[in-house]
Design a protein around this motif. Structure first.
Motif, short mmCIF file in Angstrom:
data_model
loop_
_atom_site.label_atom_id
_atom_site.label_comp_id
_atom_site.label_asym_id
_atom_site.label_seq_id
_atom_site.Cartn_x
_atom_site.Cartn_y
_atom_site.Cartn_z
N GLU A 179 0.83 -1.21 0.00
CA GLU A 179 0.00 0.00 0.00
C GLU A 179 0.87 1.26 0.00
N LYS A 180 1.96 1.24 0.74
CA LYS A 180 2.86 2.39 0.81
C LYS A 180 3.44 2.70 -0.56
N ILE A 181 3.90 1.65 -1.25
CA ILE A 181 4.52 1.85 -2.56
C ILE A 181 3.48 2.25 -3.60
N SER A 182 2.33 1.60 -3.60
CA SER A 182 1.32 1.90 -4.62
C SER A 182 0.74 3.30 -4.48
N SER A 183 0.85 3.87 -3.29
CA SER A 183 0.35 5.24 -3.10
C SER A 183 1.28 6.28 -3.72
N ILE A 184 2.52 5.85 -4.02
CA ILE A 184 3.53 6.77 -4.55
C ILE A 184 3.95 6.39 -5.97
N VAL A 185 4.09 5.09 -6.23
CA VAL A 185 4.65 4.61 -7.49
C VAL A 185 3.54 4.07 -8.38
N GLN A 186 3.51 4.55 -9.63
CA GLN A 186 2.54 4.06 -10.61
C GLN A 186 3.16 4.21 -11.99
N HIS A 187 2.62 3.49 -12.95
CA HIS A 187 2.99 3.77 -14.33
C HIS A 187 2.50 5.18 -14.69
N GLY A 188 3.24 5.82 -15.58
CA GLY A 188 2.99 7.22 -15.86
C GLY A 188 1.57 7.56 -16.23
N GLU A 189 0.90 6.69 -16.95
CA GLU A 189 -0.47 6.99 -17.41
C GLU A 189 -1.45 7.12 -16.26
N HIS A 190 -1.12 6.57 -15.07
CA HIS A 190 -2.05 6.61 -13.94
C HIS A 190 -1.82 7.83 -13.02
N ILE A 191 -0.65 8.47 -13.14
CA ILE A 191 -0.32 9.58 -12.23
C ILE A 191 -1.31 10.75 -12.33
N PRO A 192 -1.72 11.19 -13.53
CA PRO A 192 -2.68 12.31 -13.58
C PRO A 192 -3.96 12.04 -12.79
N TRP A 193 -4.42 10.81 -12.81
CA TRP A 193 -5.67 10.50 -12.11
C TRP A 193 -5.46 10.47 -10.60
N LYS A 194 -4.28 10.11 -10.14
CA LYS A 194 -3.98 10.19 -8.71
C LYS A 194 -3.94 11.66 -8.27
N ILE A 195 -3.38 12.51 -9.12
CA ILE A 195 -3.34 13.94 -8.79
C ILE A 195 -4.75 14.51 -8.72
N LEU A 196 -5.58 14.15 -9.69
CA LEU A 196 -6.96 14.66 -9.69
C LEU A 196 -7.73 14.14 -8.47
N ASP A 197 -7.44 12.94 -8.03
CA ASP A 197 -8.07 12.39 -6.83
C ASP A 197 -7.64 13.18 -5.60
N TYR A 198 -6.35 13.51 -5.51
CA TYR A 198 -5.85 14.35 -4.42
C TYR A 198 -6.55 15.70 -4.42
N GLU A 199 -6.71 16.27 -5.60
CA GLU A 199 -7.34 17.59 -5.71
C GLU A 199 -8.79 17.56 -5.24
N GLN A 200 -9.48 16.50 -5.58
CA GLN A 200 -10.88 16.37 -5.17
C GLN A 200 -10.99 16.34 -3.65
N LYS A 201 -10.03 15.67 -2.99
CA LYS A 201 -10.05 15.57 -1.54
C LYS A 201 -9.69 16.90 -0.86
N GLN A 202 -9.03 17.80 -1.62
CA GLN A 202 -8.59 19.07 -1.04
C GLN A 202 -9.44 20.25 -1.47
N LYS A 203 -10.60 19.99 -2.06
CA LYS A 203 -11.39 21.08 -2.63
C LYS A 203 -11.85 22.09 -1.59
N ASN A 204 -11.91 21.70 -0.31
CA ASN A 204 -12.29 22.63 0.75
C ASN A 204 -11.09 23.22 1.49
N HIS A 205 -9.89 22.91 1.02
CA HIS A 205 -8.66 23.42 1.64
C HIS A 205 -8.35 24.82 1.10
N PRO A 206 -7.40 25.52 1.71
CA PRO A 206 -7.01 26.85 1.20
C PRO A 206 -6.54 26.77 -0.24
N THR A 207 -6.78 27.83 -0.99
CA THR A 207 -6.37 27.87 -2.40
C THR A 207 -5.23 28.87 -2.58
N TYR A 208 -4.45 28.65 -3.64
CA TYR A 208 -3.29 29.48 -3.94
C TYR A 208 -3.32 29.88 -5.41
#
Length: 340
Positions: A179-208
């Motif tokens: 779980e630790k590795i899979s949360s950080i390491v992925q094939h390149g095609e999957h990284i954008p979707w992990k970033i978008l998932d992170y963004e969805q979870k932070q939508k109520n956080h401060p913005t810059y």
């Protein structure tokens, strides 16, 4: 969770696009000009192969990040200096909530992350090879970037990191905490979707203001550079003199009327001499005198060399120092040898 992306024509925010790294350009030029029987030749050749493969992997992953460009600010190949130390980051993706560091790895053989021993290895079927741990590398980049932002009075924006494996056929193995590795390491095609998932979870956080932060970082970015001749103990006199062919790499093109002809592949290139002058500036030092370039290009005519230097678009003559120097605004900060 379904995330909608809205594209607008001309809205791309890749503010620094990747070019061939300066160091790779240097190694390619050095390999072409180093005699094959030189003690350093095989090591230089290996550097060219490794760095070319790394660059190709980065380009492959860049393609997957295009989906993020309309909404985020992207800096490819960032090189910054913090506390007197230079550090490189393959990709910086800056969102309204966070900065994401993406380190790219290009391995064909299966790779293994061992979380118990903190080891990273590859196995090509003949031998198992150990490498510097990518997660330790990207964690160091995170800390250096945090320090850099603090030094420059930038917002304390959260920084996350991922490792993108560029080849989709590369097998990723884990010994220990999957779980630790899979949360950080992925094939390149999957990284954008992990970033978008992170963004969805932070939508109520401060913005810059991600564009403002991105352009501030861009203003301080430089191409990573070092003196590879000094590093490998090579002196300029070891380099094969002559005008180099950009098609087959043969050093020793011949002047024919208004062009240069390669006797090996037949390429006719009117800019070949200028290109070789650029190689001298890149490999040896950023200034030159007529005699030095006469020897480097292996040209017997002082008049011909003088005319070449006068007509070079990125050189000017310093009367004070009695030498040819690069124009202050003549070279883009991103030094790429001309391809015209």
């Amino acid at each position: 969770m379904k995330i909608a992306l809205h594209y607008q024509k001309g809205d791309t925010m890749i503010i620094r696009k990747r070019t061939k790294p300066l160091i790779l350009q240097k190694y390619e030029a050095l390999q072409a000009r180093l005699p094959p029987n030189s003690p350093q030749y095989q090591a230089i050749k290996q550097q060219v192969e490794l760095r070319t493969r790394g660059h190709q992997g980065e380009l492959t992953v860049d393609h997957h990040f295009n989906i993020l460009a309309p909404k985020f600010t992207i800096i490819q190949d960032a090189c910054l200096t913090s506390n007197g130390q230079t550090f490189q980051i393959d990709n910086l993706i800056i969102s309204p909530h966070s900065i994401y560091i993406i380190e790219v790895k290009n391995f064909r053989a299966p790779i293994t992350f061992d979380t118990d021993l903190n080891q990273f290895t590859t196995d090509d079927g003949r031998k198992i090879s150990g490498y510097k741990h990518p997660i330790a590398q990207v964690k160091a980049q995170q800390l250096k970037l945090q320090n850099w932002l603090y030094e420059h009075n930038q917002p304390n924006i959260p920084i996350y990191y991922f490792i993108a494996v560029s080849e989709p056929s590369t097998l990723i193995n884990v010994i220990g905490d999957h779980e630790k590795i899979s949360s950080i390491v992925q094939h390149g095609e999957h990284i954008p979707w992990k970033i978008l998932d992170y963004e969805q979870k932070q939508k109520n956080h401060p913005t810059y203001q991600h564009q403002k932060i991105g352009h501030f970082i861009l203003k301080h970015c430089r191409d990573f550079d070092k003196d590879i001749l000094e590093e490998w103990g090579i002196v300029p006199e070891q380099l094969v003199p002559g005008v180099r062919c950009r098609k087959c790499n043969r050093v020793g093109m011949e002047k024919v009327k208004w062009s240069w002809i390669c006797p090996r592949c037949g390429l006719a290139d009117r800019q070949a001499a200028n290109h070789s002058i650029d190689e001298y500036l890149m490999l040896v030092k950023p200034w030159l005198r007529n005699k030095e370039i006469l020897n480097f290009l292996n040209i017997s005519s002082r008049y011909a060399v003088s005319r070449l230097l006068k007509n070079h678009p990125n050189l000017h003559y310093s009367e004070k120092r009695r030498r040819w120097e690069k124009k202050v605004n003549g070279f883009n900060k991103r030094y790429t040898l001309r391809s015209d």
